[in-house]
Scaffold this active site. Structure first.
Site, PDB file in Angstrom:
ATOM      1  CG  ASP A 177       9.556 -23.083 -23.255  1.00 24.67           C
ATOM      2  OD1 ASP A 177       9.798 -22.498 -24.329  1.00 24.67           O
ATOM      3  OD2 ASP A 177       8.697 -23.968 -23.147  1.00 24.67           O
ATOM      4  CG  PHE A 202      -1.812   1.183   1.316  1.00 27.66           C
ATOM      5  CD1 PHE A 202      -2.938   1.287   0.504  1.00 27.66           C
ATOM      6  CD2 PHE A 202      -1.518   2.209   2.208  1.00 27.66           C
ATOM      7  CE1 PHE A 202      -3.759   2.408   0.576  1.00 27.66           C
ATOM      8  CE2 PHE A 202      -2.331   3.333   2.277  1.00 27.66           C
ATOM      9  CZ  PHE A 202      -3.451   3.429   1.463  1.00 27.66           C
ATOM     10  CB  CYS A 227     -23.146 -19.197 -37.184  1.00 29.06           C
ATOM     11  SG  CYS A 227     -22.031 -17.935 -36.564  1.00 29.06           S
ATOM     12  CE  LYS A 276      14.289 -27.614 -27.110  1.00 32.53           C
ATOM     13  NZ  LYS A 276      13.492 -27.985 -28.153  1.00 32.53           N
ATOM     14  CB  CYS A 289     -18.017 -16.763 -33.602  1.00 30.54           C
ATOM     15  SG  CYS A 289     -19.727 -16.611 -34.155  1.00 30.54           S
ATOM     16  CB  CYS A 318     -18.293 -18.460 -37.106  1.00 33.66           C
ATOM     17  SG  CYS A 318     -18.867 -19.777 -36.028  1.00 33.66           S
ATOM     18  CB  SER A 328      17.807 -20.691 -33.415  1.00 27.49           C
ATOM     19  OG  SER A 328      18.146 -21.228 -34.655  1.00 27.49           O
TER      20      SER A 328
HETATM   21  S1  IVH Z   1      21.990 -18.353 -25.843  1.00 32.33           S
HETATM   22  C1  IVH Z   1      23.015 -18.007 -30.642  1.00 32.33           C
HETATM   23  N1  IVH Z   1      21.022 -19.116 -23.556  1.00 32.33           N
HETATM   24  O1  IVH Z   1      16.851 -20.438 -27.004  1.00 32.33           O
HETATM   25  C2  IVH Z   1      21.897 -18.188 -29.702  1.00 32.33           C
HETATM   26  N2  IVH Z   1      19.521 -18.985 -25.397  1.00 32.33           N
HETATM   27  O2  IVH Z   1      17.410 -21.656 -29.889  1.00 32.33           O
HETATM   28  C3  IVH Z   1      22.372 -17.899 -28.334  1.00 32.33           C
HETATM   29  N3  IVH Z   1      17.227 -19.559 -24.835  1.00 32.33           N
HETATM   30  O3  IVH Z   1      16.207 -17.836 -29.157  1.00 32.33           O
HETATM   31  C4  IVH Z   1      21.278 -18.047 -27.388  1.00 32.33           C
HETATM   32  N4  IVH Z   1      17.561 -19.982 -22.709  1.00 32.33           N
HETATM   33  O4  IVH Z   1      15.660 -17.357 -26.769  1.00 32.33           O
HETATM   34  C5  IVH Z   1      20.746 -18.863 -24.852  1.00 32.33           C
HETATM   35  N5  IVH Z   1      20.342 -19.774 -21.446  1.00 32.33           N
HETATM   36  C6  IVH Z   1      20.059 -19.508 -22.718  1.00 32.33           C
HETATM   37  C7  IVH Z   1      18.750 -19.629 -23.255  1.00 32.33           C
HETATM   38  C8  IVH Z   1      18.530 -19.361 -24.610  1.00 32.33           C
HETATM   39  C9  IVH Z   1      16.671 -19.922 -23.671  1.00 32.33           C
HETATM   40  C10 IVH Z   1      16.491 -19.428 -26.124  1.00 32.33           C
HETATM   41  C11 IVH Z   1      16.792 -18.153 -26.836  1.00 32.33           C
HETATM   42  C12 IVH Z   1      17.042 -18.514 -28.270  1.00 32.33           C
HETATM   43  C13 IVH Z   1      16.766 -19.963 -28.320  1.00 32.33           C
HETATM   44  C14 IVH Z   1      17.867 -20.617 -29.134  1.00 32.33           C
END
Ligand code: IVH
Length: 552
Positions: A118, A35, A410, A313, A425, A407, A83
């Protein structure tokens, strides 16, 4: 108050608010109540309104949002946002390690491991210690400028404390909606009879694209940083970069670890396999990075990803199957849910035929097309999900999917409300699944509690034109019900009795049963207790409504 006095008070308030924010978000403690904190913030906002020329870009009032962005500007990334390559096995990782060793020609090297968060990748640009831009990953080369929304993330520093940092640098990280916030948000939506959000990642991504930044502020997003880029950032290793970001007050997940060799990496993977489930956010693997920046440069990049880093992964059971069709379901509120109709496939002991695709954004993200071979996974959630498409199996004439505009039930043109990923819709009174859904909502136990009525009977009553709104239930006669398939004397009497008894449920249940948008069970209770009758409620003005406890 003159400008000089206002300026003094604004800077003192800003200092205090930053101090308390820091305590709260970085050190997990608090010296004042929520608050008192809100009062400080309100006073700051009031002064900035009266003296707009004194409002600074890094004012803590930015955290509550208030700006509206109609279209996010597309901007080029100074460094492309690539990536990571994915691996799923110990063998793949050992291969990666061999490639690193070979690339470095027998130099000694170390790894730095982090969880793979994620969420949504963000690029934050700082110039002279001030946050000047927050951009989404986009296609890796160009992203959306969502700076005003990023400013509402309380752990993202708007200006940096004194320290050693270059005039220009870019911090990258993952914005996320903490699991706790996601559950809370969905609970509220359930209460209000709204469609539930699919998962925290999609919700975070949708939130960051909202036009009204004060709505983003309410979502309470967070952001973990995982890299620092710039011409001369004065660090020799990734570890130093992470520690530097931490010292500058960025939020760093404390889960990282430096590993001397691939065996230590494997031990880290094993350690976090289940421990990660207790973290405040979703994670789907780990990221392994060569620690030395100079060695990172030496290893370089492929067209898509760095050779010095890789993602591992964690496995969830997965299967590959054919996407036969995409159908669209219309819910009680008119919300459209696209559904993947799959060739039946065995996954974790059950046969999977369908998976929710959630909304148009998800379809776009997956670039999923009818005829594709798709990967289906059962992770922590019970409902299977489509994780990605095997594009190598795609026919050359395959075309990108066009989301429906009308839709399927409908034919009404669909709309998308501000801040929502879902299409609706709006033909509430004429769209069959909405009408039937509303009646199903009306009769449920928490509402009118007519348990002698089920989905099948509602469907028959609707098909025969006997019931097109909940009110029609109360006009049904013995003969009309008796004629329905499967009804005999006793079941007919039971249903009539159930309908009659429902007229004595309390007002709060009736109010909930009506299925008014944003009026869930709790709100209905509050309104009923306050207004006592539907007439009083119907006559209430805006001011009278907001006086009800907990109704904002
Ligand atoms: S390093 C050259 N570190 O994973 C890319 N990425 O597929 C270097 N991500 O788009 C990224 N945790 O958003 C890195 N500890 C982490 C991560 C991370 C999640 C995501 C990131 C990126 C994707 C890569």
């Amino acid at each position: 108050m003159n400008q000089e006095e206002a300026s003094k008070e604004i800077s003192s308030l800003s200092q205090k608010i930053n101090y308390y924010n820091d305590l709260y978000y970085q050190k997990d403690t608090s010296e004042i109540s929520d608050f008192e904190f809100d009062k400080l913030l309100e006073r700051l906002i009031e002064l900035e309104r009266a003296f707009p020329e004194l409002k600074k870009d890094d004012s803590p009032s930015q955290r509550v949002g208030g700006t509206i962005t109609k279209n996010f500007e597309t901007v080029n990334h100074r460094y492309p946002m690539l990536s990571l390559g994915n691996t799923y096995s110990k063998e793949d990782l050992e291969e990666f390690d061999k490639r690193v060793a070979k690339g470095l020609g027998d130099e000694p090297y170390e790894y730095f491991c982090e969880l793979k968060f994620d969420g949504v990748a963000l690029s934050l640009t700082y110039e002279n210690g001030k946050l000047v831009r927050g951009v989404t990953r986009g296609d890796g080369t160009r992203g959306d400028d969502i700076t005003n929304n990023v400013r509402t993330i309380r752990t993202v520093p708007l200006s940096l404390r004194d320290g050693d940092y270059p005039d220009f640098f870019e911090a990258r990280g993952e914005a996320f909606l903490p699991k706790e916030m996601f559950l809370k948000l969905n609970k509220e939506r359930e209460e209000q009879g709204e469609e539930l959000y699919a998962n925290a990642r999609n919700t975070a991504s949708g939130s960051l694209k909202m036009q009204d930044s004060s709505m983003v502020a309410r979502r309470k997003l967070d952001c973990y940083l995982y890299s620092m880029n710039g011409e001369d950032i004065g660090v020799a290793t990734h570890e130093e970069a992470i520690l530097k970001l931490q010292s500058l007050n960025f939020n760093i997940s404390p889960t990282f670890k430096k590993c001397k060799n691939i065996n230590e990496v494997l031990a880290y993977i094993a350690e976090w396999e289940t421990k990660r489930l207790e973290l405040p956010l979703d994670t789907d693997g780990i990221v392994i990075k060569v620690n030395s920046i100079q060695q990172q440069h030496k290893l370089g990049f492929t067209a898509k990803s760095p050779r010095w880093a890789i993602a591992y992964k964690y496995k969830s059971e997965a299967a590959v199957t054919l996407l036969q069709d995409i159908t669209y379901q219309v819910g009680r509120t008119g919300a459209i849910t696209p559904v993947a109709e799959l060739q039946p496939v065995l996954l974790a002991g059950t046969t999977v035929k369908r998976a929710s695709l959630h909304n148009a954004n998800e379809i776009e993200r997956l670039d999923i097309r009818v005829g594709d071979m798709v990967f289906v996974e059962k992770g922590g959630e019970i409902i299977p999900k489509v994780t990605h498409v095997d594009t190598s199996k795609r026919k050359p004439d395959s075309e990108r999917l066009k989301y429906i505009t009308h839709c399927p039930e409908c034919g009404t043109e669909l709309v998308r409300y501000e801040g929502e990923a879902v299409h609706y819709c709006t033909n509430a009174l004429g769209c069959p699944p909405q009408i039937k859904g509303k009646i199903e909502h009306f009769i449920q136990r928490k509402a009118m509690n007519i348990d002698s009525l089920g989905e099948r009977t509602i469907d028959m009553l609707y098909q025969k034109g006997l019931v097109t709104s909940p009110a029609d239930l109360y006009q049904l006669t013995y003969d009309q019900i008796f004629e329905l398939e499967g009804f005999k004397d006793l079941s007919t009497k039971n249903l009539l009795e159930g309908i009659k008894n429902s007229s004595s449920v309390p007002f709060e249940s009736v109010l909930f049963a009506l299925g008014i948008r944003f009026v869930g069970k709790t709100v209905a209770e509050k309104l009923a207790a306050h207004f006592k009758s539907i007439d009083a409620l119907a006559a209430a003005t805006y001011d009278e409504l907001i006086e009800v406890p907990e109704i904002g």
